[in-house]
Design a protein around this motif. Structure first.
Motif, PDB file in Angstrom:
ATOM      1  N   ALA A 364       7.352  -7.907  -5.805  1.00 53.09           N
ATOM      2  CA  ALA A 364       6.772  -9.241  -5.659  1.00 53.09           C
ATOM      3  C   ALA A 364       5.391  -9.184  -5.022  1.00 53.09           C
ATOM      4  O   ALA A 364       4.526 -10.000  -5.310  1.00 53.09           O
ATOM      5  CB  ALA A 364       7.699 -10.121  -4.824  1.00 53.09           C
ATOM      6  N   GLN A 365       5.181  -8.196  -4.139  1.00 51.28           N
ATOM      7  CA  GLN A 365       3.886  -8.068  -3.494  1.00 51.28           C
ATOM      8  C   GLN A 365       3.592  -6.600  -3.199  1.00 51.28           C
ATOM      9  O   GLN A 365       4.493  -5.764  -3.153  1.00 51.28           O
ATOM     10  CB  GLN A 365       3.834  -8.902  -2.213  1.00 51.28           C
ATOM     11  N   TYR A 366       2.304  -6.321  -3.001  1.00 47.62           N
ATOM     12  CA  TYR A 366       1.822  -4.956  -2.786  1.00 47.62           C
ATOM     13  C   TYR A 366       0.771  -4.984  -1.682  1.00 47.62           C
ATOM     14  O   TYR A 366      -0.016  -5.942  -1.597  1.00 47.62           O
ATOM     15  CB  TYR A 366       1.180  -4.390  -4.061  1.00 47.62           C
ATOM     16  N   VAL A 367       0.748  -3.936  -0.857  1.00 50.52           N
ATOM     17  CA  VAL A 367      -0.338  -3.829   0.115  1.00 50.52           C
ATOM     18  C   VAL A 367      -1.521  -3.158  -0.563  1.00 50.52           C
ATOM     19  O   VAL A 367      -1.357  -2.225  -1.350  1.00 50.52           O
ATOM     20  CB  VAL A 367       0.085  -3.039   1.367  1.00 50.52           C
ATOM     21  N   VAL A 368      -2.705  -3.669  -0.297  1.00 53.01           N
ATOM     22  CA  VAL A 368      -3.937  -3.119  -0.852  1.00 53.01           C
ATOM     23  C   VAL A 368      -4.602  -2.297   0.242  1.00 53.01           C
ATOM     24  O   VAL A 368      -4.844  -2.803   1.354  1.00 53.01           O
ATOM     25  CB  VAL A 368      -4.872  -4.236  -1.342  1.00 53.01           C
ATOM     26  N   THR A 369      -4.868  -1.035  -0.065  1.00 53.66           N
ATOM     27  CA  THR A 369      -5.360  -0.114   0.960  1.00 53.66           C
ATOM     28  C   THR A 369      -6.762   0.390   0.641  1.00 53.66           C
ATOM     29  O   THR A 369      -7.152   0.508  -0.514  1.00 53.66           O
ATOM     30  CB  THR A 369      -4.421   1.092   1.104  1.00 53.66           C
ATOM     31  N   SER A 370      -7.487   0.675   1.692  1.00 56.59           N
ATOM     32  CA  SER A 370      -8.781   1.356   1.592  1.00 56.59           C
ATOM     33  C   SER A 370      -8.708   2.526   2.557  1.00 56.59           C
ATOM     34  O   SER A 370      -8.841   2.345   3.774  1.00 56.59           O
ATOM     35  CB  SER A 370      -9.926   0.410   1.961  1.00 56.59           C
ATOM     36  N   VAL A 374      -5.002  -1.055   5.677  1.00 59.02           N
ATOM     37  CA  VAL A 374      -4.495  -2.107   4.798  1.00 59.02           C
ATOM     38  C   VAL A 374      -5.476  -3.267   4.864  1.00 59.02           C
ATOM     39  O   VAL A 374      -5.716  -3.837   5.933  1.00 59.02           O
ATOM     40  CB  VAL A 374      -3.085  -2.567   5.229  1.00 59.02           C
ATOM     41  N   VAL A 375      -6.051  -3.618   3.719  1.00 61.21           N
ATOM     42  CA  VAL A 375      -7.100  -4.638   3.697  1.00 61.21           C
ATOM     43  C   VAL A 375      -6.605  -5.970   3.145  1.00 61.21           C
ATOM     44  O   VAL A 375      -7.338  -6.970   3.163  1.00 61.21           O
ATOM     45  CB  VAL A 375      -8.307  -4.158   2.866  1.00 61.21           C
ATOM     46  N   GLY A 376      -5.379  -6.013   2.627  1.00 61.15           N
ATOM     47  CA  GLY A 376      -4.865  -7.267   2.096  1.00 61.15           C
ATOM     48  C   GLY A 376      -3.546  -7.062   1.382  1.00 61.15           C
ATOM     49  O   GLY A 376      -2.996  -5.957   1.354  1.00 61.15           O
ATOM     50  N   VAL A 377      -3.072  -8.147   0.804  1.00 65.43           N
ATOM     51  CA  VAL A 377      -1.802  -8.130   0.077  1.00 65.43           C
ATOM     52  C   VAL A 377      -2.012  -8.745  -1.290  1.00 65.43           C
ATOM     53  O   VAL A 377      -2.626  -9.817  -1.424  1.00 65.43           O
ATOM     54  CB  VAL A 377      -0.712  -8.902   0.841  1.00 65.43           C
ATOM     55  N   LEU A 378      -1.506  -8.072  -2.310  1.00 67.66           N
ATOM     56  CA  LEU A 378      -1.575  -8.592  -3.674  1.00 67.66           C
ATOM     57  C   LEU A 378      -0.226  -9.175  -4.052  1.00 67.66           C
ATOM     58  O   LEU A 378       0.800  -8.487  -3.966  1.00 67.66           O
ATOM     59  CB  LEU A 378      -1.952  -7.481  -4.656  1.00 67.66           C
ATOM     60  N   ARG A 379      -0.201 -10.425  -4.471  1.00 64.07           N
ATOM     61  CA  ARG A 379       1.011 -11.055  -4.991  1.00 64.07           C
ATOM     62  C   ARG A 379       0.986 -10.941  -6.513  1.00 64.07           C
ATOM     63  O   ARG A 379      -0.033 -11.223  -7.155  1.00 64.07           O
ATOM     64  CB  ARG A 379       1.070 -12.524  -4.575  1.00 64.07           C
TER      65      ARG A 379
END
Length: 397
Positions: A364-370, A374-379
Motif C-alpha cells: 500500500a505504501q513505500y518509503v522513498v530513500t536517498s 528516508v525522504v518521504g512515503v509513496l502511496r
C-alpha cells in the motif's frame, strides 16, 4: 485462443508482461514441456466437460454408438483439442525463447490459452514473429488433421476426431490472425504500426480499438446468423462469450497503453509525501493533532526512537479504526508498521522502474530513500492517479 488479464489476456496470445503483475496466472501447475511450466485454469475443466458431453452425443448419433462409447470418443477429442492448444502456445513460447525472451509459463483456460513472457519483444519484427508463430502452428496442425481425415475410413471414431481437429485448428488459425487485439493478428498489426510510427504504445492503442471494432462486428454477424437460423442458441451464447472476451481484452490493451505512455510522469520527487515524525509512545490523538497543524499537504505520520531515527510508519487504516474517544489513550506505536516491513524505493528510479518495482513487490505504501535517509512515503494510490487520471479514486489521507 487466449488472453490480457491480464492479467491481461488475449483470445490466443502473448501476455504483455511489462505492464502486468507477475502473479496473474491463477491456474494449477500440471507439469513442464521443454522446461516451460504448464498451468490449467479451472475454467478448462468446464470446457472439457461441456465438449465431452456435446461432442459425445453428436458422435453417438453419427456412428450409432452406445452411450459410454460416445462420451469416451468425446473425451478423446477433448484431449486432442487440449494438445492442439498447447502446441499453439508452444509456438509462441519457443519463438520468444529463440529471440532471448524468457517464458514464465503457459496457461490453458476456457477459451484456449495464453503464454506469459518476462518482457516485451524488443523490435517490431520479433513482436510479429512471436505473435504469428501460434497461428502458424495451428494451420500446420489443421493441414495434418485434414490429411488424416482423407486417409481414414468414413464413419469411424478416428475419422470423426481428425475431421473436428482439422476444422477447429484451421478456424483457430484464421480467427486469430484477424487484425485486432487481443488476438495474435492484433499483435501483428501492432508490430506493423510500431514499425511505421515508431511508438509501441500508440500502436498498441490503435490495435486495441481495432479489436473493439472486430468484437462488435463479430457480435453483429453472430446475431445475423442466429436470426437466419444458421447458428443455434448454444452457438450464439458461445460466440457472445468470445465477443465479451475480445472486448475486454481490447479495452485492457487500450488502458495499459495509455498507462505506459504516462510512465515518465511518475516522479518520486513529486509524488513522495512528506513525513512528520513523533516520538514513540506519543498518543495517537496528539500525533493526529500535530499532523492537522502541519502546513504541508498529504503529510504521513511516522514514529521515531529516542535518537530521532525513523522506526515505523503509522497505518492510516488502523488509525482510523481507533474510536475518537480512545485516541488520547492509544500510543501511536500500536497502529504503526515497522520501517523494516515497508518496501523501499530509491529516489532516483525512473517512472517505468517505479511501476515495475510496485508490480514486483505489491504494497500500500513505500518509503522513498536517498542514500540512508528516508525522504518521504509513496502511496500506491498516488501512482494509480497519475497513470489513470480519469478513474475516480477514494479520498486518501
Amino acid at each position: 485462443m487466449a488472453a490480457p488479464r491480464r492479467g491481461l489476456r488475449s483470445i490466443d496470445g502473448v501476455d504483455d508482461s511489462r505492464r502486468q503483475p507477475r502473479t496473474r496466472r491463477g491456474g494449477r501447475p500440471v507439469g513442464q514441456v521443454l522446461g516451460i511450466p504448464i498451468f490449467v485454469n479451472g475454467s478448462m475443466i468446464l470446457l472439457a466437460v461441456l465438449v465431452t458431453y456435446v461432442y459425445g452425443n453428436y458422435v453417438r448419433a453419427e456412428l450409432d454408438l452406445r452411450d459410454p462409447f460416445g462420451y469416451v470418443v468425446g473425451f478423446g477429442f477433448v484431449l486432442c483439442l487440449l494438445g492442439s492448444v498447447l502446441l499453439h502456445e508452444l509456438g509462441h513460447a519457443l519463438t520468444a525463447r529463440r529471440f532471448g525472451i524468457g517464458v514464465r509459463g503457459i496457461t490453458l483456460e476456457l477459451l484456449g490459452g495464453w503464454t506469459e513472457m518476462d518482457r516485451d519483444a524488443p523490435t517490431p519484427r520479433v513482436d510479429a514473429l512471436v505473435s504469428l508463430a501460434g497461428p502458424a502452428v495451428s494451420l500446420v496442425l489443421g493441414g495434418v488433421a485434414t490429411a488424416a481425415t482423407l486417409a481414414l475410413p468414413d464413419r469411424t471414431a478416428a475419422g470423426q476426431i481428425a475431421f473436428q481437429l482439422a476444422a477447429s485448428n484451421i478456424l483457430v488459425a484464421i480467427f486469430n490472425v484477424l487484425p485486432g487485439l487481443p488476438l495474435d493478428g492484433g499483435r501483428a498489426l501492432r508490430a506493423g504500426l510500431w514499425w511505421l510510427i515508431k511508438d509501441r504504445d500508440r500502436a498498441t492503442e490503435a490495435a486495441g480499438w481495432a479489436g473493439r471494432v472486430l468484437a462488435f462486428g463479430t457480435g453483429m454477424v453472430a446475431f445475423w446468423l442466429y436470426r437466419l437460423g444458421t447458428l443455434t442458441l448454444l452457438g450464439m451464447l458461445f460466440v457472445l462469450l468470445v465477443v465479451f472476451t475480445l472486448w475486454q481484452g481490447a479495452g485492457q490493451s487500450i488502458r495499459l497503453a495509455r498507462m505506459t505512455r504516462r510512465f515518465p510522469l511518475v516522479k518520486l520527487r513529486e509524488l513522495a509525501r512528506p513525513l512528520l515524525t513523533v516520538p514513540a509512545g506519543t498518543p495517537l490523538g496528539e500525533a493526529q493533532r500535530r499532523r492537522s497543524q502541519d502546513p504541508r499537504p498529504n503529510v504521513v505520520l511516522a514514529v521515531s526512537d529516542s535518537a530521532g531515527n525513523l522506526t515505523a510508519l503509522v497505518d492510516p487504516i488502523a488509525a482510523e479504526r481507533v474510536p475518537v474517544d480512545r485516541r488520547p489513550w492509544v500510543a501511536v506505536d500500536s497502529v504503526s508498521r515497522s520501517r523494516d516491513a515497508v518496501p523501499a524505493l530509491p529516489l532516483d528510479l525512473s517512472g517505468e522502474q517505479v511501476v515495475r518495482a510496485l508490480q514486483a513487490h505489491p504494497a500500500a505504501q513505500y518509503v522513498v530513500t536517498s542514500g540512508e535517509d528516508v525522504v518521504g512515503v509513496l502511496r500506491v494510490g498516488d501512482v494509480a492517479q497519475v497513470l489513470e487520471p480519469r478513474r475516480p479514486t477514494k479520498q486518501r489521507k
